[in-house]
Write a protein that holds these residues in place. Structure first.
Motif, PDB file in Angstrom:
ATOM      1  N   SER A  38       5.670  38.597 -28.904  1.00 37.01           N
ATOM      2  CA  SER A  38       4.556  39.182 -29.664  1.00 37.01           C
ATOM      3  C   SER A  38       5.048  39.755 -30.987  1.00 37.01           C
ATOM      4  CB  SER A  38       3.870  40.268 -28.837  1.00 37.01           C
ATOM      5  OG  SER A  38       3.265  39.695 -27.694  1.00 37.01           O
ATOM      6  N   LEU A  39       6.228  40.369 -30.978  1.00 38.47           N
ATOM      7  CA  LEU A  39       6.844  40.839 -32.224  1.00 38.47           C
ATOM      8  C   LEU A  39       7.045  39.665 -33.173  1.00 38.47           C
ATOM      9  CD1 LEU A  39       8.440  42.928 -34.026  1.00 38.47           C
ATOM     10  CD2 LEU A  39      10.468  42.176 -32.766  1.00 38.47           C
ATOM     11  N   ALA A  40       7.542  38.554 -32.631  1.00 39.57           N
ATOM     12  CA  ALA A  40       7.747  37.355 -33.448  1.00 39.57           C
ATOM     13  C   ALA A  40       6.426  36.863 -34.030  1.00 39.57           C
ATOM     14  CB  ALA A  40       8.410  36.255 -32.622  1.00 39.57           C
ATOM     15  N   ASN A  41       5.378  36.867 -33.229  1.00 36.92           N
ATOM     16  CA  ASN A  41       4.062  36.429 -33.702  1.00 36.92           C
ATOM     17  C   ASN A  41       3.534  37.337 -34.814  1.00 36.92           C
ATOM     18  OD1 ASN A  41       3.850  34.248 -31.976  1.00 36.92           O
ATOM     19  ND2 ASN A  41       2.701  35.360 -30.429  1.00 36.92           N
ATOM     20  N   ALA A  42       3.619  38.636 -34.590  1.00 32.92           N
ATOM     21  CA  ALA A  42       3.133  39.589 -35.600  1.00 32.92           C
ATOM     22  C   ALA A  42       3.927  39.451 -36.893  1.00 32.92           C
ATOM     23  CB  ALA A  42       3.215  41.014 -35.064  1.00 32.92           C
ATOM     24  N   ALA A  43       5.244  39.337 -36.766  1.00 37.08           N
ATOM     25  CA  ALA A  43       6.094  39.210 -37.961  1.00 37.08           C
ATOM     26  C   ALA A  43       5.821  37.909 -38.709  1.00 37.08           C
ATOM     27  CB  ALA A  43       7.568  39.302 -37.562  1.00 37.08           C
ATOM     28  N   ALA A  44       5.655  36.816 -37.980  1.00 33.03           N
ATOM     29  CA  ALA A  44       5.357  35.531 -38.633  1.00 33.03           C
ATOM     30  C   ALA A  44       4.012  35.590 -39.348  1.00 33.03           C
ATOM     31  CB  ALA A  44       5.370  34.405 -37.604  1.00 33.03           C
ATOM     32  N   PHE A 104      10.277  40.115 -42.497  1.00 30.95           N
ATOM     33  CA  PHE A 104       9.369  39.571 -41.485  1.00 30.95           C
ATOM     34  C   PHE A 104       9.854  38.224 -40.957  1.00 30.95           C
ATOM     35  CE2 PHE A 104       6.157  42.448 -43.553  1.00 30.95           C
ATOM     36  CZ  PHE A 104       6.116  43.334 -42.486  1.00 30.95           C
ATOM     37  N   ALA A 105      10.478  37.417 -41.816  1.00 38.87           N
ATOM     38  CA  ALA A 105      11.051  36.149 -41.355  1.00 38.87           C
ATOM     39  C   ALA A 105      12.171  36.424 -40.352  1.00 38.87           C
ATOM     40  CB  ALA A 105      11.570  35.338 -42.533  1.00 38.87           C
ATOM     41  N   SER A 106      12.979  37.431 -40.637  1.00 40.41           N
ATOM     42  CA  SER A 106      14.060  37.818 -39.737  1.00 40.41           C
ATOM     43  C   SER A 106      13.516  38.286 -38.384  1.00 40.41           C
ATOM     44  CB  SER A 106      14.894  38.936 -40.381  1.00 40.41           C
ATOM     45  OG  SER A 106      15.886  39.388 -39.504  1.00 40.41           O
ATOM     46  N   LEU A 107      12.499  39.133 -38.425  1.00 40.30           N
ATOM     47  CA  LEU A 107      11.901  39.627 -37.181  1.00 40.30           C
ATOM     48  C   LEU A 107      11.247  38.502 -36.386  1.00 40.30           C
ATOM     49  CD1 LEU A 107      10.364  42.988 -38.446  1.00 40.30           C
ATOM     50  CD2 LEU A 107      12.363  42.697 -36.948  1.00 40.30           C
ATOM     51  N   ALA A 108      10.627  37.556 -37.080  1.00 40.82           N
ATOM     52  CA  ALA A 108      10.001  36.421 -36.395  1.00 40.82           C
ATOM     53  C   ALA A 108      11.061  35.575 -35.693  1.00 40.82           C
ATOM     54  CB  ALA A 108       9.201  35.578 -37.382  1.00 40.82           C
ATOM     55  N   HIS A 109      12.144  35.286 -36.407  1.00 37.56           N
ATOM     56  CA  HIS A 109      13.219  34.477 -35.819  1.00 37.56           C
ATOM     57  C   HIS A 109      13.885  35.209 -34.659  1.00 37.56           C
ATOM     58  CE1 HIS A 109      16.608  31.798 -35.406  1.00 37.56           C
ATOM     59  NE2 HIS A 109      17.420  32.832 -35.543  1.00 37.56           N
ATOM     60  N   LEU A 133      15.189  36.438 -28.998  1.00 41.16           N
ATOM     61  CA  LEU A 133      15.313  37.467 -27.958  1.00 41.16           C
ATOM     62  C   LEU A 133      14.341  37.225 -26.806  1.00 41.16           C
ATOM     63  CD1 LEU A 133      15.784  40.548 -30.284  1.00 41.16           C
ATOM     64  CD2 LEU A 133      17.536  39.446 -28.898  1.00 41.16           C
ATOM     65  N   ALA A 134      13.147  36.731 -27.096  1.00 42.17           N
ATOM     66  CA  ALA A 134      12.191  36.407 -26.028  1.00 42.17           C
ATOM     67  C   ALA A 134      12.762  35.339 -25.112  1.00 42.17           C
ATOM     68  CB  ALA A 134      10.855  35.960 -26.623  1.00 42.17           C
ATOM     69  N   SER A 135      13.391  34.334 -25.697  1.00 41.53           N
ATOM     70  CA  SER A 135      14.005  33.273 -24.896  1.00 41.53           C
ATOM     71  C   SER A 135      15.219  33.795 -24.133  1.00 41.53           C
ATOM     72  CB  SER A 135      14.428  32.103 -25.789  1.00 41.53           C
ATOM     73  OG  SER A 135      13.296  31.496 -26.352  1.00 41.53           O
ATOM     74  N   ALA A 136      15.901  34.779 -24.698  1.00 37.50           N
ATOM     75  CA  ALA A 136      17.098  35.327 -24.047  1.00 37.50           C
ATOM     76  C   ALA A 136      16.755  36.098 -22.781  1.00 37.50           C
ATOM     77  CB  ALA A 136      17.854  36.231 -25.011  1.00 37.50           C
ATOM     78  N   VAL A 137      15.660  36.868 -22.825  1.00 38.30           N
ATOM     79  CA  VAL A 137      15.344  37.745 -21.693  1.00 38.30           C
ATOM     80  C   VAL A 137      14.364  37.121 -20.699  1.00 38.30           C
ATOM     81  CG1 VAL A 137      15.820  39.825 -23.029  1.00 38.30           C
ATOM     82  CG2 VAL A 137      13.475  38.976 -22.879  1.00 38.30           C
ATOM     83  N   GLY A 138      13.784  36.002 -21.055  1.00 41.56           N
ATOM     84  CA  GLY A 138      12.818  35.350 -20.170  1.00 41.56           C
ATOM     85  C   GLY A 138      12.962  33.849 -20.235  1.00 41.56           C
ATOM     86  N   ALA A 139      12.089  33.180 -19.553  1.00 39.30           N
ATOM     87  CA  ALA A 139      12.087  31.716 -19.563  1.00 39.30           C
ATOM     88  C   ALA A 139      11.648  31.212 -20.939  1.00 39.30           C
ATOM     89  CB  ALA A 139      11.138  31.192 -18.496  1.00 39.30           C
ATOM     90  N   VAL A 140      12.276  30.136 -21.380  1.00 40.35           N
ATOM     91  CA  VAL A 140      11.912  29.536 -22.671  1.00 40.35           C
ATOM     92  C   VAL A 140      10.441  29.143 -22.656  1.00 40.35           C
ATOM     93  CG1 VAL A 140      12.300  27.562 -24.204  1.00 40.35           C
ATOM     94  CG2 VAL A 140      14.241  28.731 -23.163  1.00 40.35           C
ATOM     95  N   SER A 141       9.988  28.601 -21.538  1.00 36.80           N
ATOM     96  CA  SER A 141       8.590  28.169 -21.445  1.00 36.80           C
ATOM     97  C   SER A 141       7.646  29.354 -21.643  1.00 36.80           C
ATOM     98  CB  SER A 141       8.327  27.500 -20.098  1.00 36.80           C
ATOM     99  OG  SER A 141       8.669  28.377 -19.031  1.00 36.80           O
ATOM    100  N   ASN A 156       6.902  38.498 -17.784  1.00 39.58           N
ATOM    101  CA  ASN A 156       8.137  39.198 -18.157  1.00 39.58           C
ATOM    102  C   ASN A 156       7.759  40.027 -19.387  1.00 39.58           C
ATOM    103  OD1 ASN A 156      10.530  39.882 -19.573  1.00 39.58           O
ATOM    104  ND2 ASN A 156      11.637  38.231 -18.534  1.00 39.58           N
ATOM    105  N   TYR A 157       7.587  41.317 -19.189  1.00 42.23           N
ATOM    106  CA  TYR A 157       7.046  42.163 -20.255  1.00 42.23           C
ATOM    107  C   TYR A 157       7.969  42.270 -21.465  1.00 42.23           C
ATOM    108  CZ  TYR A 157       3.191  43.254 -17.229  1.00 42.23           C
ATOM    109  OH  TYR A 157       2.079  43.125 -16.449  1.00 42.23           O
ATOM    110  N   LEU A 158       9.281  42.245 -21.251  1.00 34.44           N
ATOM    111  CA  LEU A 158      10.196  42.319 -22.385  1.00 34.44           C
ATOM    112  C   LEU A 158      10.121  41.028 -23.209  1.00 34.44           C
ATOM    113  CD1 LEU A 158      12.176  44.133 -23.833  1.00 34.44           C
ATOM    114  CD2 LEU A 158      13.992  43.242 -22.362  1.00 34.44           C
ATOM    115  N   ALA A 159      10.076  39.887 -22.530  1.00 33.03           N
ATOM    116  CA  ALA A 159       9.926  38.609 -23.244  1.00 33.03           C
ATOM    117  C   ALA A 159       8.590  38.570 -23.970  1.00 33.03           C
ATOM    118  CB  ALA A 159      10.039  37.438 -22.271  1.00 33.03           C
ATOM    119  N   PHE A 160       7.539  39.081 -23.321  1.00 36.03           N
ATOM    120  CA  PHE A 160       6.216  39.140 -23.945  1.00 36.03           C
ATOM    121  C   PHE A 160       6.256  40.009 -25.204  1.00 36.03           C
ATOM    122  CE2 PHE A 160       2.001  40.988 -24.514  1.00 36.03           C
ATOM    123  CZ  PHE A 160       1.198  39.857 -24.515  1.00 36.03           C
ATOM    124  N   LEU A 161       6.940  41.147 -25.124  1.00 35.30           N
ATOM    125  CA  LEU A 161       7.055  42.052 -26.267  1.00 35.30           C
ATOM    126  C   LEU A 161       7.785  41.394 -27.432  1.00 35.30           C
ATOM    127  CD1 LEU A 161       6.662  45.010 -27.336  1.00 35.30           C
ATOM    128  CD2 LEU A 161       8.954  45.436 -26.462  1.00 35.30           C
TER     129      LEU A 161
END
Length: 193
Positions: free
Chosen positions: A143-149, A62-67, A72-80, A135-140
């Motif tokens: 959200s994966l990071a949030n759930a994993a954390a 889960f730590a790996s998925l959160a990180h 990946l969210a920052s990679a596919v979308g805006a950091v903000s 950006n739905y991919l960044a959102f996904l």
């Protein structure tokens, strides 16, 4: 520190299209630093049994998925945008607290305080003159990071307490973090290779 990390992380992700590699390399830096601390004697090396390591695996996953989700969210979308969605982590933690045994019910005020968080995230997604822009991919990924954390926090607390309570294991907070970082790195390898 977090602002500089986000800026330079985005620059690296823009230069290298191997986003899983970047996430994995960041964890590998922690592996090298931990090994250097242990081998030099600056920190005592953990003394874990196979059973201890097995109990740490889900937390490391889960730590790996959160990180990786955050990277990946920052990679596919805006950091903000990624950071805006990451601000919803308390909402995910509250949901995990209710769904994953043992149930962790908070006072009603704690749940009411989540409403401004969700509202703030929603407002932050509104672009002037364009309406809601997501950006739905960044959102996904965020959200994966949030759930994993949230799952890491829920499942990890009892395991880390148990490891820290035995002085013979040398598992203080820094060593717990180092061990989880190593396990997290190992979980990223299949995505890089």
């Amino acid at each position: 520190g977090n602002t500089f990390y986000n800026i330079y992380n985005k620059k690296a992700l823009n230069l290298i299209s191997a986003h899983w590699f970047v996430a994995s390399a960041q964890l590998l830096v922690g592996v090298f630093l931990s090994a250097a601390m242990w081998l030099s004697g600056v920190r005592k090396m953990p003394k874990l049994t196979q059973s201890d390591i097995m109990s740490c695996l889900p937390i490391g996953l889960f730590a790996s998925l959160a990180h990786c989700g955050t990277v990946l969210a920052s990679a596919v979308g805006a950091v903000s945008f990624a950071q805006i969605v990451k601000a919803c982590e308390p909402v995910f933690a509250a949901i995990v607290g209710l769904l994953v045994p043992p149930m962790d019910v908070k006072p009603i005020l704690a749940y009411i305080m989540l409403i401004p968080i969700v509202g703030g995230v929603g407002i932050a997604c509104i672009k002037e003159g364009k309406g809601v822009e997501i950006n739905y991919l960044a959102f996904l990924y965020a959200s994966l990071a949030n759930a994993a954390a949230s799952l890491k926090g829920k499942l990890g607390s009892s395991v880390t307490k148990s490891l820290k309570s035995d002085p013979a294991k040398n598992m203080d907070a820094a060593n717990v973090y180092a061990v989880m970082n190593i396990i997290s790195f190992v979980f990223t390898i299949p995505f890089v290779v």
